[in-house]
Design a protein around this motif. Structure first.
Motif, PDB file in Angstrom:
ATOM      1  N   MET A   1      12.103   0.640  -9.711  1.00 33.83           N
ATOM      2  CA  MET A   1      10.762   1.034  -9.266  1.00 33.83           C
ATOM      3  C   MET A   1      10.888   2.104  -8.189  1.00 33.83           C
ATOM      4  N   SER A   2      10.090   3.137  -8.258  1.00 33.19           N
ATOM      5  CA  SER A   2      10.163   4.223  -7.285  1.00 33.19           C
ATOM      6  C   SER A   2       9.436   3.846  -6.007  1.00 33.19           C
ATOM      7  N   MET A   3       9.786   4.564  -4.929  1.00 35.91           N
ATOM      8  CA  MET A   3       9.107   4.339  -3.666  1.00 35.91           C
ATOM      9  C   MET A   3       7.611   4.555  -3.835  1.00 35.91           C
ATOM     10  N   ALA A   4       7.242   5.562  -4.641  1.00 35.39           N
ATOM     11  CA  ALA A   4       5.834   5.887  -4.765  1.00 35.39           C
ATOM     12  C   ALA A   4       5.034   4.746  -5.368  1.00 35.39           C
ATOM     13  N   SER A   7       5.181   1.178  -2.456  1.00 39.32           N
ATOM     14  CA  SER A   7       4.747   1.168  -1.059  1.00 39.32           C
ATOM     15  C   SER A   7       3.242   1.363  -0.921  1.00 39.32           C
ATOM     16  N   TRP A   8       2.492   0.873  -1.897  1.00 40.47           N
ATOM     17  CA  TRP A   8       1.056   1.049  -1.867  1.00 40.47           C
ATOM     18  C   TRP A   8       0.449   0.376  -0.645  1.00 40.47           C
ATOM     19  N   CYS A   9      -0.510   1.063  -0.020  1.00 41.94           N
ATOM     20  CA  CYS A   9      -1.243   0.489   1.102  1.00 41.94           C
ATOM     21  C   CYS A   9      -2.722   0.491   0.753  1.00 41.94           C
ATOM     22  N   PRO A  10      -3.449  -0.579   1.066  1.00 46.15           N
ATOM     23  CA  PRO A  10      -4.881  -0.601   0.760  1.00 46.15           C
ATOM     24  C   PRO A  10      -5.624   0.442   1.588  1.00 46.15           C
ATOM     25  N   PRO A  11      -6.646   1.072   1.011  1.00 48.99           N
ATOM     26  CA  PRO A  11      -7.374   2.113   1.748  1.00 48.99           C
ATOM     27  C   PRO A  11      -8.020   1.601   3.019  1.00 48.99           C
ATOM     28  N   GLU A  12      -8.413   0.317   3.040  1.00 45.85           N
ATOM     29  CA  GLU A  12      -9.034  -0.233   4.240  1.00 45.85           C
ATOM     30  C   GLU A  12      -8.068  -0.199   5.426  1.00 45.85           C
ATOM     31  N   ILE A  74      -1.821  20.602  -1.088  1.00 47.67           N
ATOM     32  CA  ILE A  74      -1.460  19.906  -2.320  1.00 47.67           C
ATOM     33  C   ILE A  74      -1.151  18.471  -1.933  1.00 47.67           C
ATOM     34  N   LEU A  75      -2.010  17.557  -2.346  1.00 49.21           N
ATOM     35  CA  LEU A  75      -1.922  16.163  -1.932  1.00 49.21           C
ATOM     36  C   LEU A  75      -1.186  15.360  -2.998  1.00 49.21           C
ATOM     37  N   HIS A  76      -0.106  14.692  -2.582  1.00 46.31           N
ATOM     38  CA  HIS A  76       0.705  13.885  -3.491  1.00 46.31           C
ATOM     39  C   HIS A  76       0.497  12.402  -3.172  1.00 46.31           C
ATOM     40  N   ASP A  77       0.193  11.620  -4.180  1.00 47.79           N
ATOM     41  CA  ASP A  77       0.168  10.174  -4.028  1.00 47.79           C
ATOM     42  C   ASP A  77       0.234   9.560  -5.415  1.00 47.79           C
ATOM     43  N   ARG A  78       0.674   8.309  -5.482  1.00 48.77           N
ATOM     44  CA  ARG A  78       0.771   7.643  -6.781  1.00 48.77           C
ATOM     45  C   ARG A  78      -0.549   6.981  -7.166  1.00 48.77           C
ATOM     46  N   ASP A  79      -1.501   6.868  -6.213  1.00 49.77           N
ATOM     47  CA  ASP A  79      -2.749   6.162  -6.444  1.00 49.77           C
ATOM     48  C   ASP A  79      -3.870   7.175  -6.682  1.00 49.77           C
ATOM     49  N   THR A  80      -4.422   7.182  -7.880  1.00 46.58           N
ATOM     50  CA  THR A  80      -5.426   8.194  -8.214  1.00 46.58           C
ATOM     51  C   THR A  80      -6.715   8.007  -7.417  1.00 46.58           C
ATOM     52  N   ALA A  81      -7.076   6.764  -7.096  1.00 48.43           N
ATOM     53  CA  ALA A  81      -8.277   6.538  -6.301  1.00 48.43           C
ATOM     54  C   ALA A  81      -8.105   7.090  -4.886  1.00 48.43           C
ATOM     55  N   LEU A  82      -6.910   6.867  -4.302  1.00 51.98           N
ATOM     56  CA  LEU A  82      -6.648   7.434  -2.981  1.00 51.98           C
ATOM     57  C   LEU A  82      -6.657   8.958  -3.026  1.00 51.98           C
ATOM     58  N   LEU A  83      -6.095   9.524  -4.077  1.00 51.39           N
ATOM     59  CA  LEU A  83      -6.097  10.983  -4.209  1.00 51.39           C
ATOM     60  C   LEU A  83      -7.521  11.530  -4.254  1.00 51.39           C
ATOM     61  N   GLU A 103      -5.856  20.510  -3.834  1.00 52.16           N
ATOM     62  CA  GLU A 103      -5.600  20.001  -5.174  1.00 52.16           C
ATOM     63  C   GLU A 103      -4.773  18.732  -5.054  1.00 52.16           C
ATOM     64  N   THR A 104      -4.742  17.942  -6.098  1.00 49.43           N
ATOM     65  CA  THR A 104      -4.042  16.657  -6.044  1.00 49.43           C
ATOM     66  C   THR A 104      -2.968  16.595  -7.117  1.00 49.43           C
ATOM     67  N   ARG A 105      -1.907  15.826  -6.801  1.00 50.35           N
ATOM     68  CA  ARG A 105      -0.800  15.604  -7.726  1.00 50.35           C
ATOM     69  C   ARG A 105      -0.467  14.111  -7.752  1.00 50.35           C
ATOM     70  N   ASN A 106      -0.524  13.526  -8.917  1.00 48.57           N
ATOM     71  CA  ASN A 106      -0.160  12.123  -9.098  1.00 48.57           C
ATOM     72  C   ASN A 106       1.271  12.086  -9.630  1.00 48.57           C
ATOM     73  N   ALA A 107       2.241  11.920  -8.720  1.00 50.81           N
ATOM     74  CA  ALA A 107       3.650  12.033  -9.113  1.00 50.81           C
ATOM     75  C   ALA A 107       4.522  11.243  -8.160  1.00 50.81           C
ATOM     76  N   ASP A 108       5.773  11.042  -8.562  1.00 53.81           N
ATOM     77  CA  ASP A 108       6.764  10.360  -7.735  1.00 53.81           C
ATOM     78  C   ASP A 108       7.330  11.358  -6.733  1.00 53.81           C
ATOM     79  N   ILE A 109       6.974  11.189  -5.471  1.00 56.62           N
ATOM     80  CA  ILE A 109       7.384  12.164  -4.458  1.00 56.62           C
ATOM     81  C   ILE A 109       8.875  12.102  -4.163  1.00 56.62           C
ATOM     82  N   THR A 110       9.541  11.016  -4.539  1.00 54.21           N
ATOM     83  CA  THR A 110      10.971  10.929  -4.279  1.00 54.21           C
ATOM     84  C   THR A 110      11.781  11.807  -5.224  1.00 54.21           C
ATOM     85  N   ARG A 111      11.130  12.373  -6.232  1.00 57.10           N
ATOM     86  CA  ARG A 111      11.839  13.205  -7.201  1.00 57.10           C
ATOM     87  C   ARG A 111      11.603  14.698  -6.986  1.00 57.10           C
TER      88      ARG A 111
END
Length: 286
Positions: A1-4, A7-12, A74-83, A103-111
């Motif tokens: 499993m990738s770090m992206a 390591s999800w954090c709730p938006p709250e 360019i905003l990178h995150d694995r969570d589309t709702a957060l993006l 702009e947003t990117r839904n991708a694994d930032i460790t790569r």
């Protein structure tokens, strides 16, 4: 499993901590960063900033208004709702009133590799380094330096917490929490409090100049909701690491939450910000 994805954090939680994050980040690192950025006019070419693990976009809201000229984030995150949230909430103007686009990117930032960063002027992240392992930090440093891209990496934990009033159990919980931060998970040994030291060594090894500056949370009665939520997470993680602490920790947490509600508890949660500049860099921050 990738770090992206691990390591999800709730938006709250991200929204609750935003004001403390903003107050903690080290503005002392912005002067050498600005000195390193291109100053020549860039008609039609904004400053390109990549925000890794952007969450709700708090880094963009803090930094974009402190950098001059038109910017493209360019905003990178694995969570589309957060993006989506981050894209909508990013400020629309730079320090001098120039426009800021997103702009947003839904991708694994460790790569990310150097080829992905060419054309980027700044890589930034908040509360990210301590969630990486040593290989991921090394790849990030190599990519940034090879691409000639400064990196401003803020709010990494350093394994130091001070509570006032102090209690005897503080030290045991802090040590257990730090061990939890360094845990082996899904085959990855997280860096936790060792992240800044590891990142500094990695960036130095690729020829970058590295500055660091303390960026502690300083929590008091005005931050009661954040302090209470942080306490719950801190104690829970410590007990996951050392279950034998749980009986004493249950009463401890109850007392601490009562102190927090009464406005009697103060906490300093220490972090460090890091700025890595590839190649020759200006003088130390003033």
């Amino acid at each position: 499993m990738s770090m992206a994805s691990a390591s999800w954090c709730p938006p709250e939680w991200l929204e609750l901590r935003e004001s403390a994050d903003a107050a903690a980040r080290a503005p002392e690192l912005l002067e050498p960063l600005r000195d390193h950025l291109p100053h020549a006019p860039r008609p039609g070419r904004p400053l390109v900033v990549r925000d890794l693990g952007c969450g709700t976009g708090s880094m963009g809201r803090w930094l974009s208004g402190r950098l001059p000229g038109p910017q493209h984030w360019i905003l990178h995150d694995r969570d589309t709702a957060l993006l989506a949230h981050a894209a909508q909430a990013t400020p629309g103007a730079a320090a001098d009133g120039a426009p800021v686009t997103v702009e947003t990117r839904n991708a694994d930032i460790t790569r990310l590799r150097a080829a992905d960063l060419f054309g980027t002027h700044v890589v930034t992240a908040s509360a990210l380094l301590d969630l990486l392992d040593a290989d991921e930090v090394d790849r990030l440093a190599a990519a940034c330096v090879t691409a000639g891209c400064p990196a401003l990496l803020t709010l990494s934990v350093v394994g130091r917490v001070e509570l006032d009033p102090a209690e005897e159990l503080d030290a045991d919980l802090a040590a257990a929490f730090d061990a939890h931060q360094r845990r082996l998970t899904h085959g990855r040994r997280l860096l936790g409090p060792d992240a800044v030291t590891t990142a500094t060594e990695a960036f130095h090894s690729y020829g970058a100049t590295v500055y660091t500056h303390p960026s502690p949370w300083r929590l008091d009665a005005e931050h009661a909701a954040l302090t209470a939520e942080w306490l719950r997470g801190w104690v829970t993680a410590a007990c996951e690491q050392r279950p034998e602490l749980e009986p004493a920790a249950r009463d401890y947490l109850s007392r601490r939450l009562q102190e927090c509600e009464a406005g009697r508890l103060r906490a300093a949660v220490h972090h460090t910000d890091l700025l890595a500049l590839p190649g020759d860099a200006p003088g130390a921050p003033r």
